[in-house]
Design a protein around this motif. Structure first.
Motif, PDB file in Angstrom:
ATOM      1  N   ALA A  82     -11.025  -0.774  -5.905  1.00 45.59           N
ATOM      2  CA  ALA A  82     -10.067  -1.311  -4.943  1.00 45.59           C
ATOM      3  C   ALA A  82      -9.466  -0.173  -4.129  1.00 45.59           C
ATOM      4  CB  ALA A  82      -8.955  -2.088  -5.665  1.00 45.59           C
ATOM      5  N   VAL A  83      -8.780  -0.535  -3.025  1.00 47.98           N
ATOM      6  CA  VAL A  83      -8.140   0.470  -2.183  1.00 47.98           C
ATOM      7  C   VAL A  83      -6.982   1.123  -2.942  1.00 47.98           C
ATOM      8  CG1 VAL A  83      -6.477  -1.122  -1.140  1.00 47.98           C
ATOM      9  CG2 VAL A  83      -7.239   0.900   0.135  1.00 47.98           C
ATOM     10  N   ASP A  84      -6.745   2.388  -2.649  1.00 52.25           N
ATOM     11  CA  ASP A  84      -5.634   3.103  -3.280  1.00 52.25           C
ATOM     12  C   ASP A  84      -4.351   2.873  -2.491  1.00 52.25           C
ATOM     13  OD1 ASP A  84      -7.565   4.090  -4.949  1.00 52.25           O
ATOM     14  OD2 ASP A  84      -7.644   6.068  -4.026  1.00 52.25           O
ATOM     15  N   MET A  85      -3.219   3.002  -3.168  1.00 50.78           N
ATOM     16  CA  MET A  85      -1.931   2.994  -2.486  1.00 50.78           C
ATOM     17  C   MET A  85      -1.742   4.315  -1.755  1.00 50.78           C
ATOM     18  SD  MET A  85       0.797   1.209  -5.037  1.00 50.78           S
ATOM     19  CE  MET A  85       0.921  -0.558  -5.170  1.00 50.78           C
ATOM     20  N   GLY A  86      -1.000   4.279  -0.668  1.00 50.96           N
ATOM     21  CA  GLY A  86      -0.706   5.506   0.049  1.00 50.96           C
ATOM     22  C   GLY A  86      -1.660   5.745   1.193  1.00 50.96           C
ATOM     23  N   ALA A  87      -1.541   6.923   1.819  1.00 50.62           N
ATOM     24  CA  ALA A  87      -2.306   7.243   3.019  1.00 50.62           C
ATOM     25  C   ALA A  87      -3.671   7.840   2.728  1.00 50.62           C
ATOM     26  CB  ALA A  87      -1.502   8.214   3.883  1.00 50.62           C
ATOM     27  N   PHE A  88      -3.913   8.224   1.459  1.00 53.27           N
ATOM     28  CA  PHE A  88      -5.156   8.913   1.130  1.00 53.27           C
ATOM     29  C   PHE A  88      -5.877   8.215  -0.023  1.00 53.27           C
ATOM     30  CE2 PHE A  88      -2.208  12.121   2.763  1.00 53.27           C
ATOM     31  CZ  PHE A  88      -2.955  12.657   3.807  1.00 53.27           C
ATOM     32  N   THR A 119       9.851  17.835   7.461  1.00 49.23           N
ATOM     33  CA  THR A 119       8.974  18.928   7.050  1.00 49.23           C
ATOM     34  C   THR A 119       7.529  18.464   7.103  1.00 49.23           C
ATOM     35  OG1 THR A 119       8.408  20.430   5.234  1.00 49.23           O
ATOM     36  CG2 THR A 119       9.171  18.254   4.618  1.00 49.23           C
ATOM     37  N   THR A 120       6.644  19.420   7.286  1.00 50.59           N
ATOM     38  CA  THR A 120       5.214  19.112   7.248  1.00 50.59           C
ATOM     39  C   THR A 120       4.596  19.630   5.953  1.00 50.59           C
ATOM     40  OG1 THR A 120       4.697  21.162   8.438  1.00 50.59           O
ATOM     41  CG2 THR A 120       4.992  19.157   9.759  1.00 50.59           C
ATOM     42  N   ALA A 121       5.444  20.125   5.045  1.00 48.10           N
ATOM     43  CA  ALA A 121       4.955  20.657   3.774  1.00 48.10           C
ATOM     44  C   ALA A 121       4.653  19.519   2.809  1.00 48.10           C
ATOM     45  CB  ALA A 121       5.982  21.608   3.170  1.00 48.10           C
ATOM     46  N   GLY A 122       4.020  19.853   1.721  1.00 45.86           N
ATOM     47  CA  GLY A 122       3.716  18.860   0.693  1.00 45.86           C
ATOM     48  C   GLY A 122       2.285  18.373   0.776  1.00 45.86           C
ATOM     49  N   ASP A 123       1.833  17.790  -0.311  1.00 45.53           N
ATOM     50  CA  ASP A 123       0.484  17.246  -0.398  1.00 45.53           C
ATOM     51  C   ASP A 123       0.595  15.864  -1.027  1.00 45.53           C
ATOM     52  OD1 ASP A 123      -2.152  16.589  -0.905  1.00 45.53           O
ATOM     53  OD2 ASP A 123      -2.698  18.546  -1.722  1.00 45.53           O
ATOM     54  N   TYR A 124       0.357  14.830  -0.220  1.00 48.14           N
ATOM     55  CA  TYR A 124       0.543  13.461  -0.683  1.00 48.14           C
ATOM     56  C   TYR A 124      -0.768  12.759  -1.016  1.00 48.14           C
ATOM     57  CZ  TYR A 124       5.468  13.917   0.143  1.00 48.14           C
ATOM     58  OH  TYR A 124       6.776  14.327   0.067  1.00 48.14           O
ATOM     59  N   ASN A 135       0.828  -1.210   0.000  1.00 47.16           N
ATOM     60  CA  ASN A 135       0.000   0.000   0.000  1.00 47.16           C
ATOM     61  C   ASN A 135       0.857   1.252   0.000  1.00 47.16           C
ATOM     62  OD1 ASN A 135      -2.622  -1.032  -0.040  1.00 47.16           O
ATOM     63  ND2 ASN A 135      -2.497  -1.584   2.096  1.00 47.16           N
ATOM     64  N   SER A 136       2.127   1.118  -0.354  1.00 44.66           N
ATOM     65  CA  SER A 136       3.021   2.274  -0.355  1.00 44.66           C
ATOM     66  C   SER A 136       3.926   2.224  -1.578  1.00 44.66           C
ATOM     67  CB  SER A 136       3.895   2.278   0.912  1.00 44.66           C
ATOM     68  OG  SER A 136       3.087   2.280   2.064  1.00 44.66           O
ATOM     69  N   ALA A 137       4.368   3.376  -2.008  1.00 46.73           N
ATOM     70  CA  ALA A 137       5.333   3.466  -3.100  1.00 46.73           C
ATOM     71  C   ALA A 137       6.613   4.065  -2.552  1.00 46.73           C
ATOM     72  CB  ALA A 137       4.781   4.326  -4.227  1.00 46.73           C
ATOM     73  N   TYR A 138       7.766   3.608  -3.042  1.00 48.39           N
ATOM     74  CA  TYR A 138       9.018   4.105  -2.498  1.00 48.39           C
ATOM     75  C   TYR A 138      10.100   4.067  -3.562  1.00 48.39           C
ATOM     76  CZ  TYR A 138      10.487  -0.756  -2.454  1.00 48.39           C
ATOM     77  OH  TYR A 138      10.809  -2.023  -2.837  1.00 48.39           O
ATOM     78  N   GLY A 139      11.200   4.767  -3.284  1.00 51.19           N
ATOM     79  CA  GLY A 139      12.357   4.664  -4.158  1.00 51.19           C
ATOM     80  C   GLY A 139      12.170   5.294  -5.533  1.00 51.19           C
ATOM     81  N   PHE A 140      11.415   6.386  -5.649  1.00 50.05           N
ATOM     82  CA  PHE A 140      11.203   6.990  -6.954  1.00 50.05           C
ATOM     83  C   PHE A 140      12.509   7.484  -7.567  1.00 50.05           C
ATOM     84  CE2 PHE A 140       6.978   7.303  -5.157  1.00 50.05           C
ATOM     85  CZ  PHE A 140       6.184   6.961  -6.220  1.00 50.05           C
TER      86      PHE A 140
END
Length: 221
Positions: A91-97, A53-58, A18-23
């Protein structure tokens, strides 16, 4: 601060399905993101060098490969990190949202080049044209429009023997709120009444409108 959301737990490795990494090096979970940049997946990601940081929109971008790409069997809880329903769509999406599931794309067709009313697919009462004189030059026009927020992919255009495309060819896709005018020449060389149809395939999720069927009655005297 401790992580209290059940999908992201402190001191526990995240579930990689459920996560993506290593882009940065082209690595990915199940090879779903090989060759894809992080900006194509998330709305406004921050580079690793910006941490902490708390910046960004994931949240997931429109068209992100993370949409509907997770494993439903690993879902914990019924909401995502923002409190939205956790599984939206197939289906469920990858990631937290979760990306909000929309009944998209949305194809509509209007007669008379967009001036007339909208057409219902597979309408019980067909559109009636004529009577036309035998040999008369006649054209029919229909406006194809995408009123959804996502790209509408257009497929095969099916025409009867009495019609031929006289205007610009159908594009492969229409962006959100983009339209295209379809113009057809009517063969009036043979007198009679012809009950026929035009069909248009697309990625509209409404099975009643994919393919979209325009029923016609054309009368030549």
């Amino acid at each position: 601060m401790p992580l209290i959301n059940p999908q992201i737990r402190a001191n526990v490795a995240p579930t990689l399905t459920n996560s993506a990494y290593g882009f940065g090096v082209g690595e990915s979970t199940r090879d779903r993101f090989v060759g894809v940049t992080i900006d194509e997946v998330f709305r406004s990601p921050r580079p690793a060098t910006a941490a902490p940081t708390t910046a960004g929109d994931y949240r997931l971008n429109v068209g992100s490969r993370g949409i509907d790409a997770g494993d439903d069997s690993l879902v914990v809880g019924s909401t995502d990190l923002a409190g939205n329903q956790r599984i939206q769509g197939p289906a469920v999406d990858m990631g937290a949202f979760e990306f909000p599931f929309l009944a998209q794309p949305r194809l509509i067709i209007r007669r008379d080049g967009g001036i007339g009313n909208g057409i219902n697919s597979n309408a019980l009462v067909p559109l009636s044209y004529g009577p036309f004189k035998r040999g008369e030059a006649v054209e029919l026009a229909f406006l194809v429009r995408n009123i959804g927020e996502l790209v509408l992919t257009l497929g095969e255009l099916g025409l009867p023997a009495q019609l031929s495309l006289s205007g610009d060819p159908l594009p492969e896709s229409l962006a959100s709120f983009e339209d295209h005018l379809l113009t057809f020449t009517v063969d009036t060389s043979v007198a009679g009444m012809f009950e026929t149809e035009i069909t248009l395939a697309s990625n509209d999720p409404d099975a009643h409108e994919n393919p979209f069927v325009i029923n016609l009655v054309i009368y030549h005297r």
